[in-house]
Design a protein around this motif. Structure first.
Motif, PDB file in Angstrom:
ATOM      1  N   ILE A  10      14.653 -76.514  38.220  1.00  0.00           N
ATOM      2  CA  ILE A  10      14.956 -77.048  40.262  1.00  0.00           C
ATOM      3  C   ILE A  10      15.742 -75.599  40.888  1.00  0.00           C
ATOM      4  O   ILE A  10      16.134 -76.446  42.196  1.00  0.00           O
ATOM      5  CB  ILE A  10      15.735 -77.815  39.941  1.00  0.00           C
ATOM      6  N   LEU A  11      16.061 -74.549  40.160  1.00  0.00           N
ATOM      7  CA  LEU A  11      16.519 -73.420  40.745  1.00  0.00           C
ATOM      8  C   LEU A  11      15.053 -73.217  42.044  1.00  0.00           C
ATOM      9  O   LEU A  11      16.413 -72.879  43.301  1.00  0.00           O
ATOM     10  CB  LEU A  11      16.080 -72.512  39.626  1.00  0.00           C
ATOM     11  N   HIS A  12      14.282 -73.604  42.412  1.00  0.00           N
ATOM     12  CA  HIS A  12      14.220 -73.283  43.840  1.00  0.00           C
ATOM     13  C   HIS A  12      14.015 -74.408  44.889  1.00  0.00           C
ATOM     14  O   HIS A  12      12.805 -74.842  46.322  1.00  0.00           O
ATOM     15  CB  HIS A  12      12.812 -72.453  43.620  1.00  0.00           C
ATOM     16  N   GLU A  13      14.559 -75.194  44.637  1.00  0.00           N
ATOM     17  CA  GLU A  13      14.810 -75.908  45.437  1.00  0.00           C
ATOM     18  C   GLU A  13      15.313 -76.138  46.947  1.00  0.00           C
ATOM     19  O   GLU A  13      16.237 -75.506  46.732  1.00  0.00           O
ATOM     20  CB  GLU A  13      15.476 -77.673  45.058  1.00  0.00           C
ATOM     21  N   ALA A  14      14.870 -76.625  48.041  1.00  0.00           N
ATOM     22  CA  ALA A  14      15.456 -76.100  48.929  1.00  0.00           C
ATOM     23  C   ALA A  14      15.863 -77.400  50.082  1.00  0.00           C
ATOM     24  O   ALA A  14      17.084 -77.217  50.868  1.00  0.00           O
ATOM     25  CB  ALA A  14      14.608 -75.279  50.470  1.00  0.00           C
ATOM     26  N   GLU A  15      16.191 -78.878  49.286  1.00  0.00           N
ATOM     27  CA  GLU A  15      16.559 -79.286  50.396  1.00  0.00           C
ATOM     28  C   GLU A  15      15.904 -81.030  49.506  1.00  0.00           C
ATOM     29  O   GLU A  15      14.683 -80.628  48.474  1.00  0.00           O
ATOM     30  CB  GLU A  15      15.419 -79.699  51.491  1.00  0.00           C
ATOM     31  N   LEU A  16      16.971 -81.912  49.502  1.00  0.00           N
ATOM     32  CA  LEU A  16      16.514 -82.998  48.840  1.00  0.00           C
ATOM     33  C   LEU A  16      15.968 -84.030  50.241  1.00  0.00           C
ATOM     34  O   LEU A  16      17.312 -83.965  50.933  1.00  0.00           O
ATOM     35  CB  LEU A  16      17.582 -83.335  48.243  1.00  0.00           C
ATOM     36  N   ARG A  38       4.234 -77.470  47.172  1.00  0.00           N
ATOM     37  CA  ARG A  38       6.200 -77.543  47.698  1.00  0.00           C
ATOM     38  C   ARG A  38       6.737 -78.427  48.087  1.00  0.00           C
ATOM     39  O   ARG A  38       8.333 -78.574  47.806  1.00  0.00           O
ATOM     40  CB  ARG A  38       5.569 -75.771  47.908  1.00  0.00           C
ATOM     41  N   ARG A  39       5.633 -78.540  49.275  1.00  0.00           N
ATOM     42  CA  ARG A  39       6.647 -79.306  50.384  1.00  0.00           C
ATOM     43  C   ARG A  39       5.800 -80.654  50.840  1.00  0.00           C
ATOM     44  O   ARG A  39       4.913 -81.020  50.456  1.00  0.00           O
ATOM     45  CB  ARG A  39       7.119 -78.882  51.886  1.00  0.00           C
ATOM     46  N   GLY A  40       6.462 -81.754  51.642  1.00  0.00           N
ATOM     47  CA  GLY A  40       6.136 -82.593  51.708  1.00  0.00           C
ATOM     48  C   GLY A  40       5.944 -84.311  50.428  1.00  0.00           C
ATOM     49  O   GLY A  40       6.635 -83.458  49.737  1.00  0.00           O
ATOM     50  N   LYS A  41       6.117 -85.462  51.188  1.00  0.00           N
ATOM     51  CA  LYS A  41       6.110 -86.447  50.574  1.00  0.00           C
ATOM     52  C   LYS A  41       5.010 -86.573  49.416  1.00  0.00           C
ATOM     53  O   LYS A  41       3.835 -86.194  49.629  1.00  0.00           O
ATOM     54  CB  LYS A  41       6.344 -87.744  51.652  1.00  0.00           C
ATOM     55  N   PRO A  42       5.048 -86.941  48.464  1.00  0.00           N
ATOM     56  CA  PRO A  42       4.502 -86.650  46.940  1.00  0.00           C
ATOM     57  C   PRO A  42       3.852 -88.539  46.939  1.00  0.00           C
ATOM     58  O   PRO A  42       3.909 -88.943  47.926  1.00  0.00           O
ATOM     59  CB  PRO A  42       5.586 -86.707  45.655  1.00  0.00           C
ATOM     60  N   ALA A  54      12.341 -84.242  45.832  1.00  0.00           N
ATOM     61  CA  ALA A  54      12.388 -82.739  46.278  1.00  0.00           C
ATOM     62  C   ALA A  54      11.930 -81.763  47.295  1.00  0.00           C
ATOM     63  O   ALA A  54       9.969 -82.018  46.671  1.00  0.00           O
ATOM     64  CB  ALA A  54      13.031 -81.550  45.646  1.00  0.00           C
ATOM     65  N   LEU A  55      12.245 -80.904  47.937  1.00  0.00           N
ATOM     66  CA  LEU A  55      11.132 -79.799  48.603  1.00  0.00           C
ATOM     67  C   LEU A  55      11.715 -78.558  48.163  1.00  0.00           C
ATOM     68  O   LEU A  55      12.676 -78.067  47.746  1.00  0.00           O
ATOM     69  CB  LEU A  55      11.642 -79.972  49.887  1.00  0.00           C
ATOM     70  N   LEU A  56      10.441 -77.790  47.288  1.00  0.00           N
ATOM     71  CA  LEU A  56      10.801 -76.222  47.095  1.00  0.00           C
ATOM     72  C   LEU A  56      11.137 -75.316  47.483  1.00  0.00           C
ATOM     73  O   LEU A  56      10.360 -75.364  49.145  1.00  0.00           O
ATOM     74  CB  LEU A  56       9.605 -76.651  45.853  1.00  0.00           C
ATOM     75  N   GLY A  57      11.598 -74.477  47.659  1.00  0.00           N
ATOM     76  CA  GLY A  57      11.185 -72.956  49.339  1.00  0.00           C
ATOM     77  C   GLY A  57      10.104 -72.103  48.511  1.00  0.00           C
ATOM     78  O   GLY A  57       9.194 -72.560  47.422  1.00  0.00           O
ATOM     79  N   PRO A  58       9.949 -71.361  49.167  1.00  0.00           N
ATOM     80  CA  PRO A  58       7.975 -70.048  49.213  1.00  0.00           C
ATOM     81  C   PRO A  58       8.207 -69.581  48.322  1.00  0.00           C
ATOM     82  O   PRO A  58       7.961 -68.479  47.417  1.00  0.00           O
ATOM     83  CB  PRO A  58       8.630 -69.384  50.700  1.00  0.00           C
ATOM     84  N   GLN A  59      10.014 -69.664  47.523  1.00  0.00           N
ATOM     85  CA  GLN A  59       9.799 -68.376  46.176  1.00  0.00           C
ATOM     86  C   GLN A  59       9.356 -69.187  45.221  1.00  0.00           C
ATOM     87  O   GLN A  59       9.001 -68.672  43.570  1.00  0.00           O
ATOM     88  CB  GLN A  59      11.239 -68.145  45.683  1.00  0.00           C
ATOM     89  N   ALA A  60       9.306 -70.671  44.607  1.00  0.00           N
ATOM     90  CA  ALA A  60       8.652 -71.671  43.868  1.00  0.00           C
ATOM     91  C   ALA A  60       6.870 -71.079  43.287  1.00  0.00           C
ATOM     92  O   ALA A  60       6.013 -70.903  44.100  1.00  0.00           O
ATOM     93  CB  ALA A  60       8.760 -72.510  44.342  1.00  0.00           C
ATOM     94  N   LYS A  61       6.661 -70.791  42.858  1.00  0.00           N
ATOM     95  CA  LYS A  61       5.889 -70.037  41.470  1.00  0.00           C
ATOM     96  C   LYS A  61       4.760 -71.295  41.161  1.00  0.00           C
ATOM     97  O   LYS A  61       5.629 -71.949  40.375  1.00  0.00           O
ATOM     98  CB  LYS A  61       5.576 -68.927  40.622  1.00  0.00           C
ATOM     99  N   THR A  68      -0.050 -76.692  39.708  1.00  0.00           N
ATOM    100  CA  THR A  68       0.659 -77.329  40.665  1.00  0.00           C
ATOM    101  C   THR A  68       2.516 -76.844  40.189  1.00  0.00           C
ATOM    102  O   THR A  68       2.176 -76.234  39.473  1.00  0.00           O
ATOM    103  CB  THR A  68       0.641 -78.522  39.064  1.00  0.00           C
ATOM    104  N   PHE A  69       3.004 -77.497  41.445  1.00  0.00           N
ATOM    105  CA  PHE A  69       4.685 -76.656  41.280  1.00  0.00           C
ATOM    106  C   PHE A  69       5.595 -78.552  40.364  1.00  0.00           C
ATOM    107  O   PHE A  69       4.802 -79.324  40.723  1.00  0.00           O
ATOM    108  CB  PHE A  69       5.286 -76.919  42.508  1.00  0.00           C
ATOM    109  N   ARG A  70       6.441 -78.255  40.028  1.00  0.00           N
ATOM    110  CA  ARG A  70       7.601 -79.183  39.094  1.00  0.00           C
ATOM    111  C   ARG A  70       8.558 -79.363  40.665  1.00  0.00           C
ATOM    112  O   ARG A  70       9.201 -78.238  41.076  1.00  0.00           O
ATOM    113  CB  ARG A  70       8.303 -78.562  38.195  1.00  0.00           C
ATOM    114  N   ARG A  71       8.257 -80.688  40.731  1.00  0.00           N
ATOM    115  CA  ARG A  71       9.446 -81.414  41.804  1.00  0.00           C
ATOM    116  C   ARG A  71       9.852 -82.320  41.805  1.00  0.00           C
ATOM    117  O   ARG A  71       9.844 -83.094  40.764  1.00  0.00           O
ATOM    118  CB  ARG A  71       8.657 -81.560  43.161  1.00  0.00           C
ATOM    119  N   ARG A  72      11.424 -82.771  41.942  1.00  0.00           N
ATOM    120  CA  ARG A  72      12.507 -83.681  41.471  1.00  0.00           C
ATOM    121  C   ARG A  72      11.709 -84.911  42.402  1.00  0.00           C
ATOM    122  O   ARG A  72      11.259 -84.467  43.630  1.00  0.00           O
ATOM    123  CB  ARG A  72      13.361 -83.718  41.299  1.00  0.00           C
TER     124      ARG A  72
END
Length: 133
Positions: A10-16, A38-42, A54-61, A68-72
Motif C-alpha cells: 500500500i506504499l503508493h496510496e495517494a488518498e483514501l 489506479r484511480r476512480g471508484k471501483p 484507495a487511490l494510487l499515485g502515478p508511481q504505482a505500477k 491490474t493494480f492492487r488497491r484497498r
C-alpha cells in the motif's frame, strides 16, 4: 485481510476516499483488490456495501501478469455491527476489520477496543483528542 496486507503493498496510496461518515463506524473490513485503474471508484461485487477505497499515485505500477493494480477497498457486510448491533459481531470483529479512524494512505490501520466492541478509551473520549496513527 488486514494481517496479510503488507506496508509495501500500500506504499503508493495517494488518498483514501470515504463514501460514508466513518466516525459512526466501529470498524470497516479491508481487502486488497485487483483493479484495472489506479484511480476512480471501483466496481463492487460483494454482499453488503463499499464504504471507501484507495487511490494510487502515478508511481504505482500494474502487475506484469495481469495489468491490474492492487488497491484497498473498505466494506461492510449486512451482518456487521453497524446494521446488526446485537448480532454476530456485537463484540469482537472479523479478521479483516480495522478501526477506520486508524487508517491513512499507506497505513494498514489497526484494531482498537472500540473496533472489538469495547468502549472508547478515556483519552479518546476527551474533547479534541483523536487516536494516534
Amino acid at each position: 485481510m488486514s494481517a496479510l496486507i503488507a506496508e509495501d503493498e500500500i506504499l503508493h496510496e495517494a488518498e483514501l476516499v470515504w463514501l460514508e461518515d466513518i466516525t459512526a463506524l466501529d470498524y470497516v473490513r479491508q481487502s486488497l483488490d485487483r483493479l484495472p485503474t489506479r484511480r476512480g471508484k471501483p466496481a463492487y461485487h460483494r454482499d453488503g456495501r463499499m464504504v471507501g477505497y484507495a487511490l494510487l499515485g502515478p508511481q504505482a505500477k500494474p502487475s506484469r501478469s495481469s495489468g491490474t493494480f492492487r488497491r484497498r477497498v473498505f466494506w461492510l457486510l449486512p451482518h456487521d455491527r453497524d446494521t446488526a448491533p446485537e448480532g454476530l459481531y456485537a463484540t469482537g470483529a472479523p479478521a479483516e476489520a480495522v478501526d477506520p479512524r486508524t487508517l491513512a494512505p499507506g497505513s494498514k490501520g489497526r484494531k482498537t477496543e472500540r473496533s472489538e466492541g469495547g468502549p472508547l478509551s478515556p483519552a479518546v473520549q476527551e474533547p479534541g483528542n483523536a487516536l494516534p496513527l
